[in-house]
Write an enzyme that holds these catalytic residues in place. Structure first.
Site, PDB file in Angstrom:
ATOM      1  N   TYR A  53       0.852  -1.194   0.000  1.00 38.12           N
ATOM      2  CA  TYR A  53       0.000   0.000   0.000  1.00 38.12           C
ATOM      3  C   TYR A  53       0.883   1.237   0.000  1.00 38.12           C
ATOM      4  CZ  TYR A  53      -4.990  -0.474   0.008  1.00 38.12           C
ATOM      5  OH  TYR A  53      -6.276  -0.632  -0.413  1.00 38.12           O
ATOM      6  N   GLU A  55      -0.530   4.804  -0.557  1.00 39.73           N
ATOM      7  CA  GLU A  55      -1.377   5.986  -0.807  1.00 39.73           C
ATOM      8  C   GLU A  55      -0.550   7.254  -0.708  1.00 39.73           C
ATOM      9  OE1 GLU A  55      -4.781   6.042   1.745  1.00 39.73           O
ATOM     10  OE2 GLU A  55      -5.771   4.436   0.655  1.00 39.73           O
ATOM     11  N   THR A 224      -3.527   5.724 -22.157  1.00 36.68           N
ATOM     12  CA  THR A 224      -3.417   4.382 -21.593  1.00 36.68           C
ATOM     13  C   THR A 224      -1.954   3.985 -21.754  1.00 36.68           C
ATOM     14  OG1 THR A 224      -3.952   3.428 -23.726  1.00 36.68           O
ATOM     15  CG2 THR A 224      -5.761   3.625 -22.175  1.00 36.68           C
ATOM     16  N   LYS A 227      -1.682   0.189 -24.868  1.00 35.34           N
ATOM     17  CA  LYS A 227      -1.919   0.075 -26.313  1.00 35.34           C
ATOM     18  C   LYS A 227      -0.553   0.159 -27.006  1.00 35.34           C
ATOM     19  CE  LYS A 227      -6.697   1.719 -26.263  1.00 35.34           C
ATOM     20  NZ  LYS A 227      -7.101   2.023 -24.925  1.00 35.34           N
ATOM     21  N   ARG A 233      -1.927  -2.733 -18.280  1.00 40.74           N
ATOM     22  CA  ARG A 233      -3.218  -2.048 -18.438  1.00 40.74           C
ATOM     23  C   ARG A 233      -3.317  -0.979 -17.357  1.00 40.74           C
ATOM     24  NH1 ARG A 233      -5.578  -5.018 -22.205  1.00 40.74           N
ATOM     25  NH2 ARG A 233      -7.248  -3.500 -22.335  1.00 40.74           N
TER      26      ARG A 233
HETATM   27  C1  LIG Z   1      -8.954   7.179 -26.805  1.00 42.48           C
HETATM   28  C2  LIG Z   1      -9.163   6.306 -25.617  1.00 42.48           C
HETATM   29  N1  LIG Z   1      -9.169   6.866 -24.396  1.00 42.48           N
HETATM   30  C3  LIG Z   1      -9.365   6.140 -23.286  1.00 42.48           C
HETATM   31  C4  LIG Z   1      -9.578   4.793 -23.359  1.00 42.48           C
HETATM   32  C5  LIG Z   1      -9.915   4.047 -22.098  1.00 42.48           C
HETATM   33  O1  LIG Z   1      -8.997   3.189 -21.674  1.00 42.48           O
HETATM   34  P1  LIG Z   1      -9.379   1.980 -20.685  1.00 42.48           P
HETATM   35  O2  LIG Z   1     -10.069   0.975 -21.510  1.00 42.48           O
HETATM   36  O3  LIG Z   1      -8.040   1.589 -20.181  1.00 42.48           O
HETATM   37  O4  LIG Z   1     -10.237   2.550 -19.600  1.00 42.48           O
HETATM   38  C6  LIG Z   1      -9.563   4.155 -24.606  1.00 42.48           C
HETATM   39  C7  LIG Z   1      -9.789   2.702 -24.691  1.00 42.48           C
HETATM   40  O5  LIG Z   1     -10.099   2.132 -25.648  1.00 42.48           O
HETATM   41  C8  LIG Z   1      -9.367   4.940 -25.761  1.00 42.48           C
HETATM   42  O6  LIG Z   1      -9.389   4.388 -26.974  1.00 42.48           O
END
Ligand SMILES: Cc1ncc(COP(=O)(O)O)c(C=O)c1O
Length: 432
Positions: A53, A55, A224, A227, A233
């Protein structure tokens, strides 16, 4: 305490992982929001930081025992600052949607007007879609694309001038062209709005210098990390300026206060303990993103995407905007007398994963839209290049033009299988 390996401790879950590994190895992943995290990223994520933890923020924590978490989180922050040349980074958002939620929480009051790209035209849920918090707690006035499929800046300016939003978003989930961040910034300035760029999809392309960067234009940037960054994630927020020390209790909503407002929005505004094991994965992904291999692979993402687009155009497919500048293609398949769902299913038969997707002004319902969205990040990450892109473009085209022809399906399935064997992913035992 004696521990058993996962295969013995929980054979059922272990089997799910083994089966998913096999699926990922033996198919072509062409969902443009997906990628392959390296074994090093996976190892960092699966580490004992999951136990801790922490925070608060480095050197400002609410729990003891932070010597290693502080060091780790600082490494992740400093790497992101260096890569993007920004002053301030928050690596704690649990994912992309919570990162965007934090931007609203930091910069808007409930009921304020916000403006993002319409989901039906390619935008993301969190940019003001009516079923999402972003339209339930804020007044959403979406913008869209013009007849040619490109963002229509005359429309963006007209809506912004009329509605005077507090916040304007750039970024999308199904837009195949480069963003003109400068144009967004100018409009935001004209109407006194904050400008947020969501680079979730294109972060790897930006780092590699093959796509415009919003740094210098946007007041705040969200992303994110799973990707095109190829990390865990999670999410990340970047901005300029420095957070106050200590974090002021109720800072005014001004540009100067954005770093403090963002940090306070994430914690204690929206989240509790940060996921330091995930932050470990982000740090590793950010290190990998500084290699030539990463840059070259992002170049290849765009090159291969353009080649597949050319193949599809040659065979009469209807590509939104007539092509692509980035890692994805958005295609209306109804001129081939199939729906997006049918196209997705047909490609699944040859072990290619894509997703059905609405196209701008789609007359069909969301569960059975007119199009599909496909992309090349995973192909390039497997080492595939121009020659393979041509083959894959032909496979996709032929399959979609012959969805009921089992011989053609079988032939293309074989081609895909051969490609997967020739360009293996996770070929060692490190992820088993
Ligand atoms: C442009 C964009 N912003 C935010 C997100 C959200 O991400 P998450 O799925 O991790 O919440 C996505 C997911 O597809 C996205 O394409």
């Amino acid at each position: 305490m004696q521990y058993k390996p996962l295969s013995q401790a929980d054979p059922e879950v272990h089997q799910c992982i083994v089966d998913e590994l096999s699926r990922q190895r033996n198919g072509l992943e062409m969902i443009p929001s997906e990628s392959y995290a390296s074994p090093a990223v996976l190892r960092a994520m699966g580490s004992i930081f999951t136990n801790k933890y922490s925070e608060g923020y480095p050197r400002k924590r609410y729990y003891g025992g932070q010597v290693n978490t502080d060091k780790l989180e600082t490494i992740a922050i400093e790497r992101a600052k260096k890569i993007f040349k920004v002053d301030h980074v928050n690596v704690q958002p649990y994912s992309g949607s919570p990162a965007n939620l934090a931007v609203y929480f930091a910069l808007c009051k409930p009921g304020d007007t916000i403006m993002g790209m319409d989901l039906k035209q390619g935008g993301h849920l969190t940019h003001g879609c009516k079923v999402n918090f972003s339209a339930k707690y804020y007044k959403s006035v979406p913008y869209g694309v013009g007849k040619n499929g490109y963002i229509d800046f005359n429309q963006v300016r007209a809506i912004a001038k009329r509605e005077k939003p507090k916040l304007i978003w750039a970024g999308a989930t199904a837009y195949p062209r480069e963003y003109d961040f400068k144009a967004f910034a100018e409009i935001a300035k004209e109407v006194g709005a904050f400008f947020a760029a969501d680079i979730a999809h294109i972060i790897g392309l930006i780092i590699s210098g093959v796509h415009n960067s919003p740094v210098g234009y946007a007041d705040v940037i969200t992303s994110t990390t799973h990707k095109t960054l190829r990390g865990p994630r999670a999410g990340m927020i970047l901005c300029n300026g420095n957070a106050s020390e200590p974090l002021k209790p109720t800072p005014e909503i001004t540009k100067e206060n954005i770093p403090t407002l963002i940090d306070k929005a994430i914690f204690p505004g929206l989240q509790g303990g940060p996921h330091e094991h995930t932050i470990a994965g982000i740090a590793v992904a950010l290190k990998e993103a500084q290699t030539n291999e990463f840059v070259e692979s992002n170049r290849m993402i765009i090159k291969t995407c353009k080649i597949i687009a050319e193949e599809l155009l040659e065979d009469g497919f209807n590509l939104i905007t007539g092509g692509t500048d980035n890692h994805l293609i958005l295609m209306d398949v109804t001129n081939k007398n199939i729906t997006g769902q049918e196209a997705e299913t047909a490609l699944e038969k040859i072990n290619i994963s894509v997703n059905k997707n609405a196209v701008p002004n789609d007359p069909r319902p969301p569960f059975s839209p007119s199009g599909i969205r496909l992309g090349t990040p995973c192909l390039a990450m497997r080492g595939m290049a121009e020659q393979e892109a041509k083959i894959i473009g032909k496979c996709i085209s032929e399959t979609l033009r012959n969805t009921n022809n089992s011989q053609i399906i079988e032939k293309n399935q074989k081609i895909v299988n051969e490609l997967c064997l020739k360009f293996p992913i996770y070929s060692g035992r490190e992820v088993e």
